[in-house]
Scaffold this motif. Sequence first.
Motif, PDB file in Angstrom:
ATOM      1  N   VAL A  99     -26.439  64.201 -50.180  1.00  0.00           N
ATOM      2  CA  VAL A  99     -25.779  62.982 -49.815  1.00  0.00           C
ATOM      3  C   VAL A  99     -25.502  62.211 -51.217  1.00  0.00           C
ATOM      4  CG1 VAL A  99     -26.442  60.612 -48.959  1.00  0.00           C
ATOM      5  CG2 VAL A  99     -27.353  63.008 -47.623  1.00  0.00           C
ATOM      6  N   PHE A 100     -24.254  61.831 -51.241  1.00  0.00           N
ATOM      7  CA  PHE A 100     -23.911  61.021 -52.467  1.00  0.00           C
ATOM      8  C   PHE A 100     -24.126  59.785 -52.185  1.00  0.00           C
ATOM      9  CE2 PHE A 100     -21.698  58.207 -55.181  1.00  0.00           C
ATOM     10  CZ  PHE A 100     -21.861  58.892 -56.421  1.00  0.00           C
ATOM     11  N   LEU A 101     -24.840  58.731 -53.150  1.00  0.00           N
ATOM     12  CA  LEU A 101     -25.087  57.447 -53.043  1.00  0.00           C
ATOM     13  C   LEU A 101     -24.592  56.724 -54.209  1.00  0.00           C
ATOM     14  CD1 LEU A 101     -28.657  57.276 -51.746  1.00  0.00           C
ATOM     15  CD2 LEU A 101     -26.883  56.822 -50.278  1.00  0.00           C
ATOM     16  N   ASP A 102     -23.868  55.619 -54.145  1.00  0.00           N
ATOM     17  CA  ASP A 102     -23.470  55.016 -55.224  1.00  0.00           C
ATOM     18  C   ASP A 102     -24.577  54.423 -56.059  1.00  0.00           C
ATOM     19  OD1 ASP A 102     -20.606  55.097 -55.014  1.00  0.00           O
ATOM     20  OD2 ASP A 102     -20.237  53.042 -54.546  1.00  0.00           O
ATOM     21  N   ALA A 103     -24.461  54.093 -57.304  1.00  0.00           N
ATOM     22  CA  ALA A 103     -25.655  53.518 -58.021  1.00  0.00           C
ATOM     23  C   ALA A 103     -25.814  52.133 -57.644  1.00  0.00           C
ATOM     24  CB  ALA A 103     -25.263  53.721 -59.567  1.00  0.00           C
ATOM     25  N   ASP A 104     -24.949  51.483 -56.880  1.00  0.00           N
ATOM     26  CA  ASP A 104     -25.190  50.148 -56.428  1.00  0.00           C
ATOM     27  C   ASP A 104     -25.508  50.122 -55.015  1.00  0.00           C
ATOM     28  OD1 ASP A 104     -22.728  50.932 -55.475  1.00  0.00           O
ATOM     29  OD2 ASP A 104     -21.472  48.874 -55.773  1.00  0.00           O
ATOM     30  N   THR A 105     -26.316  51.062 -54.505  1.00  0.00           N
ATOM     31  CA  THR A 105     -26.783  50.941 -53.180  1.00  0.00           C
ATOM     32  C   THR A 105     -28.376  51.033 -53.302  1.00  0.00           C
ATOM     33  OG1 THR A 105     -26.871  53.482 -53.175  1.00  0.00           O
ATOM     34  CG2 THR A 105     -24.963  52.453 -52.158  1.00  0.00           C
ATOM     35  N   LEU A 106     -28.864  50.548 -52.031  1.00  0.00           N
ATOM     36  CA  LEU A 106     -30.511  50.417 -52.241  1.00  0.00           C
ATOM     37  C   LEU A 106     -30.823  51.091 -50.766  1.00  0.00           C
ATOM     38  CD1 LEU A 106     -33.048  49.126 -53.813  1.00  0.00           C
ATOM     39  CD2 LEU A 106     -32.526  47.068 -52.400  1.00  0.00           C
ATOM     40  N   VAL A 107     -31.957  51.829 -50.969  1.00  0.00           N
ATOM     41  CA  VAL A 107     -32.377  52.287 -49.435  1.00  0.00           C
ATOM     42  C   VAL A 107     -33.533  51.682 -48.981  1.00  0.00           C
ATOM     43  CG1 VAL A 107     -33.666  54.210 -48.706  1.00  0.00           C
ATOM     44  CG2 VAL A 107     -31.487  54.676 -50.045  1.00  0.00           C
ATOM     45  N   LEU A 108     -33.387  51.047 -47.708  1.00  0.00           N
ATOM     46  CA  LEU A 108     -34.575  50.209 -47.192  1.00  0.00           C
ATOM     47  C   LEU A 108     -35.583  51.037 -46.344  1.00  0.00           C
ATOM     48  CD1 LEU A 108     -32.430  47.401 -45.976  1.00  0.00           C
ATOM     49  CD2 LEU A 108     -33.074  47.488 -48.213  1.00  0.00           C
ATOM     50  N   CYS A 109     -35.294  52.188 -46.103  1.00  0.00           N
ATOM     51  CA  CYS A 109     -36.289  52.867 -45.274  1.00  0.00           C
ATOM     52  C   CYS A 109     -35.839  54.436 -45.497  1.00  0.00           C
ATOM     53  CB  CYS A 109     -36.109  52.794 -43.826  1.00  0.00           C
ATOM     54  SG  CYS A 109     -34.533  53.055 -43.109  1.00  0.00           S
ATOM     55  N   ASN A 110     -36.889  55.403 -44.814  1.00  0.00           N
ATOM     56  CA  ASN A 110     -36.451  56.882 -45.211  1.00  0.00           C
ATOM     57  C   ASN A 110     -34.991  57.207 -44.436  1.00  0.00           C
ATOM     58  OD1 ASN A 110     -36.433  59.682 -44.390  1.00  0.00           O
ATOM     59  ND2 ASN A 110     -38.341  59.682 -45.589  1.00  0.00           N
ATOM     60  N   VAL A 111     -34.178  57.856 -44.990  1.00  0.00           N
ATOM     61  CA  VAL A 111     -32.915  58.070 -44.625  1.00  0.00           C
ATOM     62  C   VAL A 111     -32.756  59.478 -44.636  1.00  0.00           C
ATOM     63  CG1 VAL A 111     -31.894  55.814 -44.730  1.00  0.00           C
ATOM     64  CG2 VAL A 111     -31.652  57.368 -46.575  1.00  0.00           C
ATOM     65  N   PHE A 132     -12.948  55.427 -44.704  1.00  0.00           N
ATOM     66  CA  PHE A 132     -14.380  55.449 -44.963  1.00  0.00           C
ATOM     67  C   PHE A 132     -14.604  54.841 -46.189  1.00  0.00           C
ATOM     68  CE2 PHE A 132     -12.879  59.864 -45.773  1.00  0.00           C
ATOM     69  CZ  PHE A 132     -13.208  59.915 -46.972  1.00  0.00           C
ATOM     70  N   ASN A 133     -15.888  54.506 -46.237  1.00  0.00           N
ATOM     71  CA  ASN A 133     -16.303  54.228 -48.002  1.00  0.00           C
ATOM     72  C   ASN A 133     -17.026  55.060 -48.630  1.00  0.00           C
ATOM     73  OD1 ASN A 133     -18.866  52.655 -49.601  1.00  0.00           O
ATOM     74  ND2 ASN A 133     -17.001  51.346 -49.483  1.00  0.00           N
ATOM     75  N   THR A 134     -16.778  55.349 -49.813  1.00  0.00           N
ATOM     76  CA  THR A 134     -17.285  56.453 -50.500  1.00  0.00           C
ATOM     77  C   THR A 134     -18.466  55.844 -51.239  1.00  0.00           C
ATOM     78  OG1 THR A 134     -15.789  56.277 -52.204  1.00  0.00           O
ATOM     79  CG2 THR A 134     -15.262  57.694 -50.838  1.00  0.00           C
ATOM     80  N   GLY A 135     -19.137  54.885 -50.723  1.00  0.00           N
ATOM     81  CA  GLY A 135     -20.621  54.490 -51.425  1.00  0.00           C
ATOM     82  C   GLY A 135     -21.598  55.426 -50.958  1.00  0.00           C
ATOM     83  N   VAL A 136     -21.535  55.898 -49.726  1.00  0.00           N
ATOM     84  CA  VAL A 136     -22.522  56.839 -49.023  1.00  0.00           C
ATOM     85  C   VAL A 136     -21.657  57.991 -48.388  1.00  0.00           C
ATOM     86  CG1 VAL A 136     -24.306  56.840 -47.267  1.00  0.00           C
ATOM     87  CG2 VAL A 136     -24.083  54.726 -48.714  1.00  0.00           C
ATOM     88  N   PHE A 137     -22.007  59.308 -48.725  1.00  0.00           N
ATOM     89  CA  PHE A 137     -21.459  60.374 -48.078  1.00  0.00           C
ATOM     90  C   PHE A 137     -22.235  61.564 -47.891  1.00  0.00           C
ATOM     91  CE2 PHE A 137     -19.035  60.224 -52.018  1.00  0.00           C
ATOM     92  CZ  PHE A 137     -19.178  61.679 -52.385  1.00  0.00           C
ATOM     93  N   VAL A 138     -22.044  62.357 -46.962  1.00  0.00           N
ATOM     94  CA  VAL A 138     -22.505  63.539 -46.770  1.00  0.00           C
ATOM     95  C   VAL A 138     -21.544  64.698 -47.210  1.00  0.00           C
ATOM     96  CG1 VAL A 138     -23.986  65.155 -45.205  1.00  0.00           C
ATOM     97  CG2 VAL A 138     -24.099  62.779 -45.003  1.00  0.00           C
TER      98      VAL A 138
END
Length: 320
Positions: A99-111, A132-138
């Motif tokens: 799972v790719f996550l941009d460095a400007d994201t913040l996780v609020l719970c277990n995902v 789609f937005n490419t800040g979060v993708f599988v």
Amino acid sequence: VTDQAFVTLATSDVYGLGALVLGHSLRHHRTSRQLVILITPQVSSSIRTVLDNVFDEVIEVNGLDSGDTAHLALMKRPDLGITFTKLQCWTLIQYSKCVFLDADTLVLCNVDELFDREEFSAAPDPGWPDCFNTGVFVFRPSLQTYGRLLQFAGVHGSFDGGDQGLLNSFFHNWAVKDIDKHLPFLYNLNTSSTYTYLPAFRQFGHEAKIVHFLGAVKPWSYKYNPQSRNAYQELDSPTGHHDPQFVNLWWKVYSSCVVQNHICSDSLNLVNSVSQLSIEIKTELSDPEDRKRWEEGRMDYMGRDSFENIKKKLDRFLEQ
Ligand code: UDP
Ligand code: GLC
Ligand code: MN
């Protein structure tokens, strides 16, 4: 699970700090997956050291830049050509799924349930929801896919000059083909969405799982007052519309985890110069009274909490 990983990217020290906060948020919510960061040679050694503490793998790659100034100008983000570097996440073939996550994201719970999804899954972009937005993708790492992506980029380029335009053209039937590949917006909640659609935010915002500080203004562009626990912007800075509760949360993670656990003088100087923070540096406090004084903002500036003593502590840490 050792063959699945969350992956992020930093091509500079400030994005490295963003990645640290993200990494901490994933650990805090007890992910069972590996944490991987791709960095480019521009990231300084002090930030790398800190990244090493949080990520299972810190992998250096060469920067890939689209060099497409014309399309980037349309987005008013000339800096985003370098996001082509993100494509190298497909080379991580030691993992079967990521799972790719941009460095400007913040996780609020277990995902971790995101790993139940298939390539290519992502959430709609708030500006153009058929993209789609490419800040979060599988995705599934594959050298073959990586090769096809580079070839595609060579022939078609990217309509936004960054990875998002390219990936949307490459996975072009995402909008209509398979609804299982549409991640709920709650996995990539744009922190400005409160302003674009406040009623929905009021109704659903508390269910957010990952927030994304999309746009030119990032949490690290703010200043932070640790006493009041409030992030604020300089009057003359460009206005961002991030919801203050999320910016404050980013800063809370930053100041409580990143600064306190991994303090090192270089990165602190860097942070101070980048965002002119007014973060307190807490020294080790054995005496509860001392701690209380610190927490109430009553430091002994001339005595044990003096700059000289703090510096000595930092030097000891660096020598370890
Ligand atoms: N990025 C980076 N260095 C840069 C710009 C971007 O490492 O100079 C990486 C980082 O992971 C960042 C992602 O590329 O989160 C996408 O850029 P950004 O988040 O700034 O784009 P936005 O989401 O605001 O469109
Ligand atoms: C976007 C995405 C970001 C991407 C950038 C460049 O708005 O949020 O993840 O890197 O555009 O395409
Ligand atoms: Mn982003």
